[in-house]
Design a protein around this motif. Structure first.
Motif, PDB file in Angstrom:
ATOM      1  N   SER A  11      28.024  16.677  -1.290  1.00  0.00           N
ATOM      2  CA  SER A  11      28.183  15.690  -2.358  1.00  0.00           C
ATOM      3  C   SER A  11      28.555  16.421  -3.629  1.00  0.00           C
ATOM      4  CB  SER A  11      26.878  14.915  -2.574  1.00  0.00           C
ATOM      5  OG  SER A  11      25.881  15.789  -3.110  1.00  0.00           O
ATOM      6  N   SER A  12      28.953  15.660  -4.643  1.00  0.00           N
ATOM      7  CA  SER A  12      29.307  16.282  -5.921  1.00  0.00           C
ATOM      8  C   SER A  12      28.103  16.941  -6.578  1.00  0.00           C
ATOM      9  CB  SER A  12      29.908  15.247  -6.873  1.00  0.00           C
ATOM     10  OG  SER A  12      28.936  14.298  -7.259  1.00  0.00           O
ATOM     11  N   ASN A  28      34.063  12.904  -9.308  1.00  0.00           N
ATOM     12  CA  ASN A  28      35.369  13.032  -8.649  1.00  0.00           C
ATOM     13  C   ASN A  28      36.567  13.083  -9.601  1.00  0.00           C
ATOM     14  OD1 ASN A  28      34.430  13.314  -6.081  1.00  0.00           O
ATOM     15  ND2 ASN A  28      35.034  11.285  -5.362  1.00  0.00           N
ATOM     16  N   ASN A  45      34.966  13.543  -0.267  1.00  0.00           N
ATOM     17  CA  ASN A  45      34.007  13.474  -1.375  1.00  0.00           C
ATOM     18  C   ASN A  45      33.743  12.032  -1.819  1.00  0.00           C
ATOM     19  OD1 ASN A  45      32.423  15.507  -2.576  1.00  0.00           O
ATOM     20  ND2 ASN A  45      33.436  15.213  -4.539  1.00  0.00           N
ATOM     21  N   THR A  70      28.809  10.901  -7.326  1.00  0.00           N
ATOM     22  CA  THR A  70      29.888  11.616  -6.636  1.00  0.00           C
ATOM     23  C   THR A  70      31.224  10.929  -6.862  1.00  0.00           C
ATOM     24  OG1 THR A  70      28.563  12.683  -4.928  1.00  0.00           O
ATOM     25  CG2 THR A  70      30.832  12.188  -4.355  1.00  0.00           C
TER      26      THR A  70
END
Length: 324
Positions: free
Chosen positions: A163-164, A104, A75, A99
């Motif tokens: 991705s986030s 995170n 990530n 991200t």
């Protein structure tokens, strides 16, 4: 005793002046060799493509070569950790998104860097709008129709993420719409999109740059943008909020260095990056690739980062996403 104290004070002042002079001289000479831009996503991603446009101009402005190094995985943590542990001399920089620096901390149990303490904010360069795309075989032409299908057959549909923004968008969609979706994670967006196109995964929230060529080629159907306001890049596309009230997620992009970078070097980099992204021809190139470009000072970027950490904590908590 007093004379000794005065000598010590003079020595400290002289050392401070010497350090300031050395820092200024370093900034004047910067860069004297290639600068490496570390990216947390794979080649072909939205961040990769837009960075290559800006870095070409930045290299010309600085009179050096900009070397792009893609370190996808975990990530984005692999790239972020690498830069956080690099020398703070301006020769190893991170070009990243929300991200690594907004999401995170609330998605990962074990984070090997601190998004605030371990980095020097240099310049925010713009936003990358996301959109919901689905496999064209799915018989839905709107978000409302997709929700109806998912409610009719709970557990049948899935969403990919690279991705986030994709992770949080998918979970938020499922929660707000009251549907059951299976999450299928990937290291980055391109391979995730490949599986959506192939029909192995039903849908994905993806940046406009990565997804739009496949939409134009009829390999995907686009249903909505994730921002609450319509995108200037795709004014004809509905917003998620029009059907799923309260849905408002966007992705940002910016440049960081390791903590402790000389202020003069940060100022120099920021000034050149800001001039580049404000040029009409560069703005147009980035817009064609799905990025709404603009510039911020390091101080503005630092405050924005702190605000985004608060926002993304709420998004992730509200979506019910547990740390992995």
């Amino acid at each position: 005793m007093i004379s000794g104290l005065l000598r010590n004070l003079r020595a400290v002042a002289a050392a401070a002046l010497s350090l300031a002079a050395a820092s200024a001289a370093q900034a004047d000479n910067y860069p004297s060799r290639n600068v490496t831009l570390v990216l947390p996503f794979a080649a072909g991603s939205g961040t990769d493509t837009t960075t290559r446009i800006i870095s070409k101009e930045l290299g010309t402005a600085l009179g050096t070569s900009m070397v792009i190094e893609n370190k996808a995985g975990a990530n984005g943590s692999i790239a972020a950790s690498f830069v956080a542990r690099s020398a703070p001399d301006g020769y190893t920089l991170l070009v990243t998104t929300n991200t690594t620096h907004s999401a995170n901390p609330y998605l990962l149990k074990s984070l090997t860097y601190d998004p605030v303490k371990d980095f020097t904010p240099i310049a925010r360069t713009g936003d990358l709008p996301f959109m919901l795309v689905i496999n064209p075989e799915i018989p839905a032409n709107s978000v409302a129709e997709l929700i109806a299908l998912a409610k009719k057959e709970p557990g049948k549909y899935s969403y990919a993420s690279g991705s986030s923004s994709a992770i949080v968008s998918g979970a938020t969609f499922a929660r707000l719409a009251g549907i059951d979706l299976l999450h299928v994670p990937y290291k980055s967006s391109p391979p995730a999109l490949t599986d959506v196109i192939a029909g192995r995964v039903s849908m994905m929230f993806v940046d406009v740059l990565t997804g739009l060529p496949h939409v134009k080629g009829k390999a995907l159907k686009m249903l909505a943008v994730t921002t609450k306001q319509k995108s200037a890049l795709l004014p004809e596309l509905p917003t998620m909020d029009e059907t799923v009230k309260g849905f408002d997620i966007s992705s940002w992009q910016g440049y960081f260095g390791p903590a402790g970078m000389p202020k003069e070097t940060v100022t120099k980099l920021n000034a050149e990056i800001r001039k580049i992204v404000e040029r009409p021809e560069v703005k147009a190139q980035l817009a064609e690739r799905g990025m709404e470009a603009f510039a911020q000072t390091p101080e503005e970027f630092e405050q924005f980062l702190k605000d985004q950490l608060v926002l993304w904590e709420k998004l992730i908590t509200d979506a019910g996403i547990e740390k992995q």
